[in-house]
Design a protein around this motif. Structure first.
Motif, PDB file in Angstrom:
ATOM      1  N   MET A   1       0.741  -1.016  -0.003  1.00 24.80           N
ATOM      2  CA  MET A   1       0.060   0.101  -0.157  1.00 24.80           C
ATOM      3  C   MET A   1       1.172   1.363   0.297  1.00 24.80           C
ATOM      4  SD  MET A   1      -3.069   0.863   2.746  1.00 24.80           S
ATOM      5  CE  MET A   1      -1.665   1.088   4.017  1.00 24.80           C
ATOM      6  N   THR A   2       0.398   2.270  -1.009  1.00 25.40           N
ATOM      7  CA  THR A   2       1.189   3.209  -0.648  1.00 25.40           C
ATOM      8  C   THR A   2       1.132   4.483   0.617  1.00 25.40           C
ATOM      9  OG1 THR A   2       0.572   3.646  -3.681  1.00 25.40           O
ATOM     10  CG2 THR A   2       2.004   6.043  -1.708  1.00 25.40           C
ATOM     11  N   GLU A   3       2.511   4.724   0.623  1.00 26.07           N
ATOM     12  CA  GLU A   3       2.358   5.780   1.710  1.00 26.07           C
ATOM     13  C   GLU A   3       2.610   6.639   2.537  1.00 26.07           C
ATOM     14  OE1 GLU A   3       1.755   6.117   4.605  1.00 26.07           O
ATOM     15  OE2 GLU A   3       2.638   4.324   5.844  1.00 26.07           O
ATOM     16  N   TYR A   4       1.301   7.694   2.883  1.00 26.18           N
ATOM     17  CA  TYR A   4       1.706   8.849   1.899  1.00 26.18           C
ATOM     18  C   TYR A   4       2.584   9.656   3.375  1.00 26.18           C
ATOM     19  CZ  TYR A   4      -0.639   7.157  -1.307  1.00 26.18           C
ATOM     20  OH  TYR A   4      -1.994   7.175  -2.628  1.00 26.18           O
ATOM     21  N   GLU A   5       2.921  11.000   3.108  1.00 25.06           N
ATOM     22  CA  GLU A   5       3.713  11.525   4.000  1.00 25.06           C
ATOM     23  C   GLU A   5       2.436  13.134   4.878  1.00 25.06           C
ATOM     24  OE1 GLU A   5       5.906  12.192   6.640  1.00 25.06           O
ATOM     25  OE2 GLU A   5       6.757   9.971   4.765  1.00 25.06           O
ATOM     26  N   PRO A   6       2.103  13.330   5.793  1.00 26.70           N
ATOM     27  CA  PRO A   6       3.027  12.441   6.850  1.00 26.70           C
ATOM     28  C   PRO A   6       1.655  11.677   7.005  1.00 26.70           C
ATOM     29  CG  PRO A   6       0.075  14.448   8.354  1.00 26.70           C
ATOM     30  CD  PRO A   6       0.939  14.550   6.108  1.00 26.70           C
ATOM     31  N   THR A   7       1.859  10.190   7.801  1.00 25.90           N
ATOM     32  CA  THR A   7       2.278   8.755   7.805  1.00 25.90           C
ATOM     33  C   THR A   7       0.685   8.677   8.431  1.00 25.90           C
ATOM     34  OG1 THR A   7       3.962   8.058   9.448  1.00 25.90           O
ATOM     35  CG2 THR A   7       4.143   7.841   7.364  1.00 25.90           C
ATOM     36  N   GLN A   8       0.309   7.425   8.741  1.00 25.26           N
ATOM     37  CA  GLN A   8      -1.013   7.372   9.760  1.00 25.26           C
ATOM     38  C   GLN A   8      -0.239   7.443  10.697  1.00 25.26           C
ATOM     39  OE1 GLN A   8      -4.257   6.544   8.565  1.00 25.26           O
ATOM     40  NE2 GLN A   8      -4.928   6.621  10.470  1.00 25.26           N
ATOM     41  N   GLU A   9       0.680   6.654  11.305  1.00 27.57           N
ATOM     42  CA  GLU A   9       1.625   6.438  12.485  1.00 27.57           C
ATOM     43  C   GLU A   9       2.009   8.388  13.042  1.00 27.57           C
ATOM     44  OE1 GLU A   9       5.886   5.249  14.872  1.00 27.57           O
ATOM     45  OE2 GLU A   9       4.643   4.749  12.510  1.00 27.57           O
ATOM     46  N   GLN A  10       2.176   9.124  12.667  1.00 26.44           N
ATOM     47  CA  GLN A  10       2.483  10.199  12.324  1.00 26.44           C
ATOM     48  C   GLN A  10       1.109  10.878  12.555  1.00 26.44           C
ATOM     49  OE1 GLN A  10       4.540  11.446   9.483  1.00 26.44           O
ATOM     50  NE2 GLN A  10       6.878  11.248   9.849  1.00 26.44           N
ATOM     51  N   PHE A  11       0.128  10.884  12.203  1.00 29.00           N
ATOM     52  CA  PHE A  11      -1.282  11.793  12.201  1.00 29.00           C
ATOM     53  C   PHE A  11      -1.589  11.326  13.738  1.00 29.00           C
ATOM     54  CE2 PHE A  11      -5.696  10.984  11.896  1.00 29.00           C
ATOM     55  CZ  PHE A  11      -6.609  13.161  12.146  1.00 29.00           C
ATOM     56  N   GLU A  12      -1.481   9.524  13.934  1.00 29.38           N
ATOM     57  CA  GLU A  12      -1.690   9.556  14.742  1.00 29.38           C
ATOM     58  C   GLU A  12      -1.459   9.963  15.837  1.00 29.38           C
ATOM     59  OE1 GLU A  12      -2.688   4.864  14.650  1.00 29.38           O
ATOM     60  OE2 GLU A  12      -4.139   4.938  13.467  1.00 29.38           O
ATOM     61  N   GLN A  13      -0.686  10.287  15.933  1.00 25.58           N
ATOM     62  CA  GLN A  13       0.360  10.504  16.868  1.00 25.58           C
ATOM     63  C   GLN A  13       0.105  12.138  17.101  1.00 25.58           C
ATOM     64  OE1 GLN A  13       4.976  10.364  16.019  1.00 25.58           O
ATOM     65  NE2 GLN A  13       4.452   8.207  16.498  1.00 25.58           N
ATOM     66  N   ASP A  14      -0.419  12.840  16.261  1.00 27.58           N
ATOM     67  CA  ASP A  14      -0.794  14.536  16.587  1.00 27.58           C
ATOM     68  C   ASP A  14      -1.915  14.408  16.879  1.00 27.58           C
ATOM     69  OD1 ASP A  14       1.441  15.379  15.008  1.00 27.58           O
ATOM     70  OD2 ASP A  14       0.453  15.541  12.812  1.00 27.58           O
ATOM     71  N   VAL A  15      -2.737  13.298  16.895  1.00 23.78           N
ATOM     72  CA  VAL A  15      -4.099  12.913  17.566  1.00 23.78           C
ATOM     73  C   VAL A  15      -4.478  12.657  18.591  1.00 23.78           C
ATOM     74  CG1 VAL A  15      -5.546  14.259  15.336  1.00 23.78           C
ATOM     75  CG2 VAL A  15      -4.965  11.723  16.064  1.00 23.78           C
ATOM     76  N   ALA A  16      -3.247  12.019  19.249  1.00 24.83           N
ATOM     77  CA  ALA A  16      -3.450  10.626  20.620  1.00 24.83           C
ATOM     78  C   ALA A  16      -4.586  11.390  21.670  1.00 24.83           C
ATOM     79  CB  ALA A  16      -2.382  10.448  21.220  1.00 24.83           C
ATOM     80  N   ASN A  17      -4.404  12.416  21.426  1.00 22.22           N
ATOM     81  CA  ASN A  17      -5.690  13.116  22.944  1.00 22.22           C
ATOM     82  C   ASN A  17      -6.574  13.983  22.781  1.00 22.22           C
ATOM     83  OD1 ASN A  17      -3.625  12.074  24.843  1.00 22.22           O
ATOM     84  ND2 ASN A  17      -1.764  13.088  24.734  1.00 22.22           N
ATOM     85  N   TRP A  18      -6.812  13.770  21.707  1.00 24.34           N
ATOM     86  CA  TRP A  18      -7.935  14.336  20.786  1.00 24.34           C
ATOM     87  C   TRP A  18      -9.338  13.693  21.106  1.00 24.34           C
ATOM     88  CZ3 TRP A  18      -6.608  17.980  16.164  1.00 24.34           C
ATOM     89  CH2 TRP A  18      -5.721  18.576  16.383  1.00 24.34           C
ATOM     90  N   GLY A  19     -10.195  14.458  21.427  1.00 26.71           N
ATOM     91  CA  GLY A  19     -12.035  14.184  20.926  1.00 26.71           C
ATOM     92  C   GLY A  19     -12.347  14.724  20.278  1.00 26.71           C
ATOM     93  N   MET A  20     -13.779  14.369  20.304  1.00 24.59           N
ATOM     94  CA  MET A  20     -14.958  14.830  19.252  1.00 24.59           C
ATOM     95  C   MET A  20     -15.807  15.246  20.194  1.00 24.59           C
ATOM     96  SD  MET A  20     -17.039  12.942  16.724  1.00 24.59           S
ATOM     97  CE  MET A  20     -18.769  12.045  17.831  1.00 24.59           C
ATOM     98  N   GLU A  21     -16.658  16.664  19.982  1.00 23.55           N
ATOM     99  CA  GLU A  21     -17.553  17.361  20.354  1.00 23.55           C
ATOM    100  C   GLU A  21     -18.610  17.527  19.361  1.00 23.55           C
ATOM    101  OE1 GLU A  21     -18.496  21.788  22.292  1.00 23.55           O
ATOM    102  OE2 GLU A  21     -16.584  21.557  21.265  1.00 23.55           O
ATOM    103  N   THR A  22     -19.871  17.307  19.678  1.00 24.77           N
ATOM    104  CA  THR A  22     -20.330  17.490  19.060  1.00 24.77           C
ATOM    105  C   THR A  22     -21.570  18.961  18.723  1.00 24.77           C
ATOM    106  OG1 THR A  22     -21.051  15.012  18.582  1.00 24.77           O
ATOM    107  CG2 THR A  22     -22.601  16.373  17.412  1.00 24.77           C
ATOM    108  N   LEU A  23     -21.105  19.342  17.759  1.00 24.62           N
ATOM    109  CA  LEU A  23     -22.347  20.823  17.734  1.00 24.62           C
ATOM    110  C   LEU A  23     -23.387  20.423  16.890  1.00 24.62           C
ATOM    111  CD1 LEU A  23     -18.697  23.337  17.241  1.00 24.62           C
ATOM    112  CD2 LEU A  23     -19.772  22.898  19.181  1.00 24.62           C
ATOM    113  N   LEU A  24     -22.901  19.881  16.189  1.00 24.70           N
ATOM    114  CA  LEU A  24     -24.530  19.270  15.373  1.00 24.70           C
ATOM    115  C   LEU A  24     -24.853  17.834  14.412  1.00 24.70           C
ATOM    116  CD1 LEU A  24     -27.065  21.076  14.282  1.00 24.70           C
ATOM    117  CD2 LEU A  24     -26.220  21.577  12.266  1.00 24.70           C
ATOM    118  N   ASP A  25     -25.859  17.190  14.784  1.00 22.28           N
ATOM    119  CA  ASP A  25     -25.715  16.558  14.152  1.00 22.28           C
ATOM    120  C   ASP A  25     -27.709  16.227  13.686  1.00 22.28           C
ATOM    121  OD1 ASP A  25     -25.356  13.756  13.355  1.00 22.28           O
ATOM    122  OD2 ASP A  25     -24.892  12.855  14.985  1.00 22.28           O
TER     123      ASP A  25
END
Length: 207
Positions: A1-25
């Motif tokens: 599978m083609t890898e792109y930059e940022p890699t999936q691993e790098q992205f997951e490090q960026d958002v490791a402590n992120w959460g989701m807030e629903t403002l409208l659904d």
């Protein structure tokens, strides 16, 4: 599978402590915000309405259009991303998904030389020609226009060498272009796939 930059691993490090807030659904009308659970300044929003999805925030802003429910469109790829196909669905400047890099162009130009002269039996002449190409690249204007001019004008013809030139770039094929995926575009692609995954997981947990 083609890898792109940022890699999936790098992205997951960026958002490791992120959460989701629903403002409208409300059906196809969604406004989701993603940021560090402890607060902070980094964030991005996903906004959808029938036929459109926008990602914006501390990243580039892209608007995509394809299906009435754009979550369905992106969800079909799972966690994988498809930058080329998704680029076709950008409706606010798809050219921003790619950018030019001079170092990438130089590497591609040298790689084309190596491929074109792979059967050369005179290694000294080949090495001299490669050094000439490297020197000329060092002197060229390091931007996209400079790259185009370089491809059009460059020829290596050592003293006494008859026509045609020893090496030139064949513009009728696929010449070096120095183009690659924009880092922030790939980050946004990964963010969309990840955001939909978080949204779906929360839906499963909901009573």
């Amino acid at each position: 599978m083609t890898e792109y930059e940022p890699t999936q691993e790098q992205f997951e490090q960026d958002v490791a402590n992120w959460g989701m807030e629903t403002l409208l659904d409300t059906g196809l009308y969604r406004h989701l915000r993603f940021r560090m659970s402890s607060g902070g300044f980094r964030w991005f929003d996903i906004v959808t309405w029938p036929g459109k999805l926008v990602i914006t925030g501390d990243c580039e802003t892209y608007t995509f259009a394809r299906l009435e429910d754009m979550f369905e469109f992106f969800r079909s790829s799972g966690r994988s991303i498809n930058p080329g196909y998704w680029q076709e669905k950008i409706c606010d400047g798809s050219d921003r998904a790619r950018d030019f890099d001079w170092d990438r162009f130089c590497a591609e130009a040298l790689a084309e030389f190596d491929s074109a002269t792979a059967n050369e039996t005179d290694e000294e002449r080949r090495a001299t020609a490669r050094r000439d190409l490297e020197d000329e690249l060092d002197e060229a204007d390091p931007d996209k226009f400079g790259a185009i001019q370089f491809l059009r004008n460059y020829q290596y013809r050592p003293d006494g060498y008859q026509e045609p030139a020893y090496f030139w770039f064949d513009l009728s094929e696929s010449p070096p272009d120095g183009e690659g995926w924009n880092y922030h575009y790939i980050w946004c692609c990964r963010a969309i796939a990840w955001a939909i995954e978080q949204y779906d997981a929360q839906k499963v947990k909901a009573p």
